[in-house]
Write a protein that holds these residues in place. Structure first.
Motif, short mmCIF file in Angstrom:
data_model
loop_
_atom_site.label_atom_id
_atom_site.label_comp_id
_atom_site.label_asym_id
_atom_site.label_seq_id
_atom_site.Cartn_x
_atom_site.Cartn_y
_atom_site.Cartn_z
N UNK A 139 0.84 -1.20 0.00
CA UNK A 139 0.00 0.00 0.00
C UNK A 139 0.87 1.25 0.00
N UNK A 140 2.04 1.17 0.65
CA UNK A 140 2.94 2.32 0.70
C UNK A 140 3.50 2.66 -0.67
N UNK A 141 3.98 1.64 -1.39
CA UNK A 141 4.54 1.89 -2.72
C UNK A 141 3.45 2.33 -3.69
N UNK A 142 2.26 1.77 -3.56
CA UNK A 142 1.15 2.17 -4.44
C UNK A 142 0.81 3.64 -4.24
N UNK A 163 1.42 6.74 -6.82
CA UNK A 163 0.28 7.53 -7.29
C UNK A 163 0.53 9.03 -7.17
N UNK A 164 1.40 9.41 -6.24
CA UNK A 164 1.67 10.83 -6.00
C UNK A 164 2.94 11.33 -6.69
N UNK A 165 3.82 10.40 -7.11
CA UNK A 165 5.14 10.81 -7.60
C UNK A 165 5.56 10.11 -8.88
N UNK A 166 4.63 9.50 -9.58
CA UNK A 166 4.98 8.65 -10.72
C UNK A 166 5.74 9.40 -11.81
N UNK A 167 5.24 10.55 -12.21
CA UNK A 167 5.87 11.28 -13.30
C UNK A 167 7.31 11.64 -12.97
#
Length: 222
Positions: free
Chosen positions: A65-68, A72-76
């Motif tokens: 859940x942490x990596x997801x 989701x907040x820092x992918x780009x």
């Protein structure tokens, strides 16, 4: 609700990054969990005052859940900046080193990990991607494709103490943990020396004035 996690960025000369991720969700398990936190903390302290070519980002997150959520907040940013990454777990026992490669299998992370392990333990075990089971599932997932692999001692799920109360401080050792610390220190050192060179001259450089041309006759064009 909310989810807390730890993050530290050690800036280098380049804004390109090496990602180091470990998880913090069940710290009562010594090898599966605590060893990763201890080693990642050591690496962060060790490299904090070093002159680095590449920045190093350290993450302390709940598994899955942490990596997801972080993705989701820092992918780009991660996709544009991360050149290599490692998921840290199971690094405290004395058993054979093992490698769980990225989904790609030939990223810079994979190549440097193999190179380092061949010098430490040539008979290390390399598992196929299908044996994955930690946060590399998220970092290397479809539409993510970050270059993240794992260098471990005993891979999760392969030792009888895994996810039991027997995975305690008596299962891990000082020598096992120090060996893993050396492996990852070597990996990060190698990555920071992995320079790409670009010619500053047109055509072939003048070799003789640089002491690179043999004085005896040789093959034409050499």
């Amino acid at each position: 609700g909310k989810m807390n996690y730890g993050e530290l960025l050690i800036p280098g000369k380049s804004n390109k990054e090496i990602l180091i991720s470990t998880y913090i969700c069940h710290p009562s398990l010594a090898n599966n969990e605590l060893s990763g936190m201890v080693m990642t903390t050591y690496l962060a302290k060790h490299f904090q005052n070093k002159i680095l070519n590449y920045s190093i980002r350290f993450l302390f997150i709940p598994e899955t859940i942490g990596s997801i959520i972080y993705l989701s907040q820092n992918l780009e940013h991660l996709q544009s900046s991360v050149i290599a990454g490692f998921n840290i777990t199971c690094v405290g026992d004395d058993n054979c080193y093992s490698l769980l490669p990225s989904r790609n299998g030939s990223t810079l992370s994979d190549r440097v990990a193999r190179h380092t392990l061949k010098h430490i333990e040539p008979n290390f075990i390399e598992y196929p991607w299908l044996k994955r089971g930690s946060d590399e599932r998220q970092y290397c997932g479809p539409n993510i494709n970050l270059p993240v692999c794992s260098v471990m001692r005993s891979r999760y799920g392969t030792f009888e103490e895994y996810h039991t109360s027997k995975d305690n401080l008596s299962f891990i050792s000082k020598s096992g943990l120090l060996g893993s610390i050396k492996a990852y220190t070597d990996i990060l050192f190698t990555l920071n020396k992995n320079n790409k060179f670009k010619s500053t001259v047109t055509c072939e450089p003048m070799m003789s004035k640089r002491g690179l041309r043999p004085t005896m006759s040789g093959e034409p064009g050499i």
